[in-house]
Write a protein that holds these residues in place. Structure first.
Motif, PDB file in Angstrom:
ATOM      1  N   LEU A   1      -0.839  10.387 -10.977  1.00 29.89           N
ATOM      2  CA  LEU A   1      -1.677   8.932 -11.182  1.00 29.89           C
ATOM      3  C   LEU A   1      -1.658   8.413 -12.508  1.00 29.89           C
ATOM      4  O   LEU A   1      -1.507   7.301 -12.643  1.00 29.89           O
ATOM      5  CB  LEU A   1      -2.825   9.193 -10.391  1.00 29.89           C
ATOM      6  N   LEU A   2      -1.919   9.325 -13.446  1.00 30.43           N
ATOM      7  CA  LEU A   2      -1.707   8.807 -14.913  1.00 30.43           C
ATOM      8  C   LEU A   2      -0.610   8.302 -15.365  1.00 30.43           C
ATOM      9  O   LEU A   2      -0.569   7.104 -15.807  1.00 30.43           O
ATOM     10  CB  LEU A   2      -2.477   9.984 -15.896  1.00 30.43           C
ATOM     11  N   VAL A   3       0.372   8.903 -14.995  1.00 27.34           N
ATOM     12  CA  VAL A   3       1.879   8.415 -15.279  1.00 27.34           C
ATOM     13  C   VAL A   3       2.247   7.094 -14.575  1.00 27.34           C
ATOM     14  O   VAL A   3       2.685   6.282 -15.222  1.00 27.34           O
ATOM     15  CB  VAL A   3       2.781   9.676 -15.156  1.00 27.34           C
ATOM     16  N   ALA A   4       1.892   7.059 -13.289  1.00 29.64           N
ATOM     17  CA  ALA A   4       2.293   5.842 -12.513  1.00 29.64           C
ATOM     18  C   ALA A   4       1.190   4.679 -12.661  1.00 29.64           C
ATOM     19  O   ALA A   4       1.482   3.678 -12.097  1.00 29.64           O
ATOM     20  CB  ALA A   4       2.553   6.402 -11.216  1.00 29.64           C
TER      21      ALA A   4
ATOM     22  N   THR B   1       0.853  -1.158  -0.045  1.00 32.47           N
ATOM     23  CA  THR B   1      -0.290   0.153   0.049  1.00 32.47           C
ATOM     24  C   THR B   1       0.877   1.351  -0.049  1.00 32.47           C
ATOM     25  O   THR B   1       0.649   2.355  -0.904  1.00 32.47           O
ATOM     26  CB  THR B   1      -0.936   0.027   1.167  1.00 32.47           C
ATOM     27  N   LEU B   2       1.844   1.341   0.985  1.00 30.55           N
ATOM     28  CA  LEU B   2       2.721   2.443   0.961  1.00 30.55           C
ATOM     29  C   LEU B   2       3.479   2.554  -0.175  1.00 30.55           C
ATOM     30  O   LEU B   2       3.721   3.684  -0.703  1.00 30.55           O
ATOM     31  CB  LEU B   2       3.884   2.170   2.254  1.00 30.55           C
ATOM     32  N   LEU B   3       4.006   1.613  -1.100  1.00 26.84           N
ATOM     33  CA  LEU B   3       4.849   1.611  -2.377  1.00 26.84           C
ATOM     34  C   LEU B   3       3.768   2.113  -3.454  1.00 26.84           C
ATOM     35  O   LEU B   3       4.410   2.768  -4.263  1.00 26.84           O
ATOM     36  CB  LEU B   3       5.478   0.216  -2.404  1.00 26.84           C
ATOM     37  N   ILE B   4       2.542   1.696  -3.453  1.00 26.95           N
ATOM     38  CA  ILE B   4       1.668   2.101  -4.501  1.00 26.95           C
ATOM     39  C   ILE B   4       1.372   3.650  -4.281  1.00 26.95           C
ATOM     40  O   ILE B   4       1.132   4.274  -5.233  1.00 26.95           O
ATOM     41  CB  ILE B   4       0.536   1.210  -4.546  1.00 26.95           C
ATOM     42  N   SER B   5       1.258   4.139  -3.099  1.00 27.04           N
ATOM     43  CA  SER B   5       0.793   5.439  -2.787  1.00 27.04           C
ATOM     44  C   SER B   5       2.025   6.505  -2.803  1.00 27.04           C
ATOM     45  O   SER B   5       1.655   7.611  -3.013  1.00 27.04           O
ATOM     46  CB  SER B   5      -0.023   5.528  -1.513  1.00 27.04           C
ATOM     47  N   LEU B   6       3.099   6.186  -2.949  1.00 30.92           N
ATOM     48  CA  LEU B   6       4.423   6.774  -2.824  1.00 30.92           C
ATOM     49  C   LEU B   6       4.519   7.870  -4.123  1.00 30.92           C
ATOM     50  O   LEU B   6       4.657   8.948  -3.727  1.00 30.92           O
ATOM     51  CB  LEU B   6       5.625   5.878  -2.866  1.00 30.92           C
ATOM     52  N   PRO B   7       4.356   7.338  -5.294  1.00 28.54           N
ATOM     53  CA  PRO B   7       4.436   8.529  -6.156  1.00 28.54           C
ATOM     54  C   PRO B   7       3.347   9.564  -6.060  1.00 28.54           C
ATOM     55  O   PRO B   7       3.888  10.835  -6.463  1.00 28.54           O
ATOM     56  CB  PRO B   7       4.049   7.748  -7.881  1.00 28.54           C
TER      57      PRO B   7
ATOM     58  N   PRO C   1       0.089   2.587 -15.002  1.00 35.58           N
ATOM     59  CA  PRO C   1       0.543   1.112 -15.285  1.00 35.58           C
ATOM     60  C   PRO C   1       1.375   0.375 -14.358  1.00 35.58           C
ATOM     61  O   PRO C   1       1.275  -0.856 -14.131  1.00 35.58           O
ATOM     62  CB  PRO C   1       1.383   1.324 -16.719  1.00 35.58           C
ATOM     63  N   TRP C   2       2.267   1.139 -13.687  1.00 30.61           N
ATOM     64  CA  TRP C   2       3.206   0.372 -12.861  1.00 30.61           C
ATOM     65  C   TRP C   2       2.308  -0.105 -11.429  1.00 30.61           C
ATOM     66  O   TRP C   2       2.509  -1.074 -11.027  1.00 30.61           O
ATOM     67  CB  TRP C   2       4.383   1.453 -12.194  1.00 30.61           C
TER      68      TRP C   2
ATOM     69  N   MET D   1      -0.156  -4.296  -8.295  1.00 26.41           N
ATOM     70  CA  MET D   1      -1.400  -4.903  -7.723  1.00 26.41           C
ATOM     71  C   MET D   1      -1.561  -6.166  -8.203  1.00 26.41           C
ATOM     72  O   MET D   1      -2.011  -7.033  -7.678  1.00 26.41           O
ATOM     73  CB  MET D   1      -2.473  -3.744  -7.832  1.00 26.41           C
ATOM     74  N   THR D   2      -1.562  -6.353  -9.604  1.00 20.10           N
ATOM     75  CA  THR D   2      -1.768  -7.509 -10.262  1.00 20.10           C
ATOM     76  C   THR D   2      -1.072  -8.519  -9.846  1.00 20.10           C
ATOM     77  O   THR D   2      -1.012  -9.807  -9.552  1.00 20.10           O
ATOM     78  CB  THR D   2      -1.754  -7.483 -11.766  1.00 20.10           C
TER      79      THR D   2
END
Length: 89
Positions: free
Chosen positions: A62-65, A17-23, A67-68, A73-74
């Motif tokens: 959010l738009l840029v990150a 969760t922290l890694l995904i919200s970092l950008p 796909p990552w 998440m997948t």
């Protein structure tokens, strides 16, 4: 399930969760600091001046990150479902 497994599982979920919200959080922080410095230098104290650029910057991040983020998440969800039989034991 042992307490160690549950703690490790929760730790892994929180790290993801922290890694995904970092950008988004990082971009919001940088834009907020830049706008605050500009406000201090020009002595313009308008509250909406910080709000609008932050929202736009976070949306662009959010738009840029995306796909990552989707890939992370997948991968996490796939590993979770593939290892589910081992977790049940």
């Amino acid at each position: 399930m042992t307490p160690e497994f549950v703690i490790g599982f929760a730790r892994q979920a929180i790290e993801m969760t922290l890694l995904i919200s970092l950008p988004m959080l990082g971009i919001g922080l940088v834009v907020g600091i830049v706008i605050s410095v500009l406000q201090a230098a020009t002595q313009i104290q308008e509250m909406t001046l910080t709000f609008i650029p932050k929202i736009i910057a976070i949306f662009v991040a959010l738009l840029v990150a995306f796909p990552w983020i989707l890939d992370k998440m997948t991968t996490y969800t796939t590993n979770l479902f593939l290892n589910l039989p081992q977790y049940i034991r």
